[in-house]
Design an enzyme around this catalytic site. Structure first.
Site, PDB file in Angstrom:
ATOM      1  N   ASP A  36       0.855  -1.187   0.000  1.00 20.06           N
ATOM      2  CA  ASP A  36       0.000   0.000   0.000  1.00 20.06           C
ATOM      3  C   ASP A  36       0.892   1.237   0.000  1.00 20.06           C
ATOM      4  OD1 ASP A  36      -1.895   2.118   0.888  1.00 20.06           O
ATOM      5  OD2 ASP A  36      -3.259   0.433   1.241  1.00 20.06           O
ATOM      6  N   TYR A 150     -12.522   6.759 -12.641  1.00 20.79           N
ATOM      7  CA  TYR A 150     -12.690   5.603 -11.746  1.00 20.79           C
ATOM      8  C   TYR A 150     -13.439   4.493 -12.476  1.00 20.79           C
ATOM      9  CZ  TYR A 150     -14.217   3.037  -7.506  1.00 20.79           C
ATOM     10  OH  TYR A 150     -14.467   2.077  -6.538  1.00 20.79           O
TER      11      TYR A 150
END
Ligand code: NAD
Ligand code: UDP
Length: 317
Positions: A36, A150
């Site tokens: 991450d 997105y």
């Protein structure tokens, strides 16, 4: 894949849903490696996991080459901004993590012979003309509108995942996640449940965008994670909708938050964002049939639990 001693890579594991997935996998006895870059995630979400020898965190941007030592049984690819506020602030990073990041995560799964699970979204249906939305519906997406960064990234990532499945025989699973909420939803991430809870707690006005007649169907995170892992364990490629089919207008949600928090905040109306879907509700008959999954936690219970966590979070801060 429910046996102990498996090893999973979770991209986006420091985020909201990812951090719940990590806990669920660790409680099965799995080893978990999180990749991450903390773009929208938080170390706080995984802090207490750091002491667990079965858990590893690597600060890594998955749009760059992924190098994980040792065997990997499953790659769960959740890395991506998910809140409209976040992906509108990071449009190019969102497109890159959906495209380059998905390609890298697929490459890792292929190299390790691992099963790959893609976190896709109800946004692939855009502003749907079919209601509720079954997986067979192709969607109504504006590719050049602001939300297209997105929606199209996720549509590309679904296509790429199935190309790896068909071309390389990769074991693939695609989940289409519908609006999920619960503890560790970042209070400032701009999504409707976090905004309304924070506004109610601060006795500030509840900001409804538009007239509040648009609908969403809210799934509590424990139900969502149970559904995602049922898909991972199954032999179903998908895509499979995992969401709560109980549909609410945003005005109804505001009233439910006021009730859950006992707040007397007033409701105000602000401009509706461009291309905001007018309605959204999952058809979950596929998940019910092939996974035996359905959600169990209703909105009032889920909001009460989330509110409790927000209060504890404030005390900690
Ligand atoms: P989140 O923003 O809390 O988590 C996303 C995580 O991805 C964060 O920890 C972030 O730092 C990380 N990330 C982003 N770009 C990265 C990169 N290039 N490299 C490495 N890490 C990166 O969001 P969430 O709600 O937990 O969503 C998780 C996944 O589920 C996302 O893929 C999202 O699209 C999908 N999803 C969520 C919902 C929902 O309602 N929460 C709905 C549909 C789909
Ligand atoms: N919304 C709202 N007030 C807010 C935040 C969001 O009325 O403070 C609305 C938003 O316009 C949308 C719905 O709530 O119609 C859900 O928004 P969210 O950002 O949570 O996720 P989306 O489902 O749009 O991806």
């Amino acid at each position: 894949m429910s046996g102990a001693s498996s090893r999973a890579v979770v991209t986006g594991g420091a985020g909201f849903i990812g951090s719940h997935i990590c806990r669920a996998l660790l409680s099965r006895g799995w080893q978990v490696v999180v990749l991450d870059n903390l773009l929208t995630g938080r170390i706080d979400n995984i802090e207490e996991l750091m002491a667990d020898p079965a858990f590893t965190f690597e600060h890594h941007d998955v749009t760059n080459y992924l190098d994980v030592e040792g065997p990997v049984d499953a790659v769960l690819h959740l890395a991506s901004p998910a809140s409209p506020q976040d992906y509108l602030e990071h449009p190019i990073k969102t497109l890159k993590v959906g495209s380059l990041g998905t390609h890298n995560a697929l490459g890792l799964a292929k190299a390790k012979g691992a099963r790959f699970l893609l976190a896709s979204t109800s946004e692939v249906y855009g502003d749907p003309e079919v209601h509720p939305q079954p997986e067979s519906y192709w969607g109504n997406v504006n590719p050049v509108g602001p939300r297209g960064v997105y929606d199209e990234a996720k549509r590309f990532s679904e296509a790429m995942t199935l190309a790896y499945h068909r071309t390389h025989g990769l074991e693939a699973r695609i989940v289409r996640i519908f609006n999920t909420y619960g503890p560790r939803l970042r209070p400032a991430d701009g999504r409707v449940v976090s905004n309304f809870l924070v506004q109610a707690m601060d006795a500030k006005p509840i900001t409804i965008y538009g007239d509040g007649s648009q609908t969403r169907s809210f799934c509590y995170v424990d139900d969502e994670v149970r559904g995602i892992l049922a898909l991972l364990d199954s032999d179903v490629v998908g895509p499979v909708n995992i969401g709560n089919p109980r549909e609410f207008t945003i005005l109804e949600l505001a009233e439910a938050v006021l009730l859950a928090t006992g707040s007397s905040s007033e409701i105000v109306h602000e401009a509706l964002p461009v291309d905001d879907p007018t309605r959204r509700r999952p058809d979950i008959s596929l998940a019910e049939r092939v996974l035996g999954w359905s959600p169990e936690i209703d909105l009032a219970t889920g909001l009460a639990r989330t509110y409790e966590w927000y209060r504890e979070e404030r005390k900690r801060a």
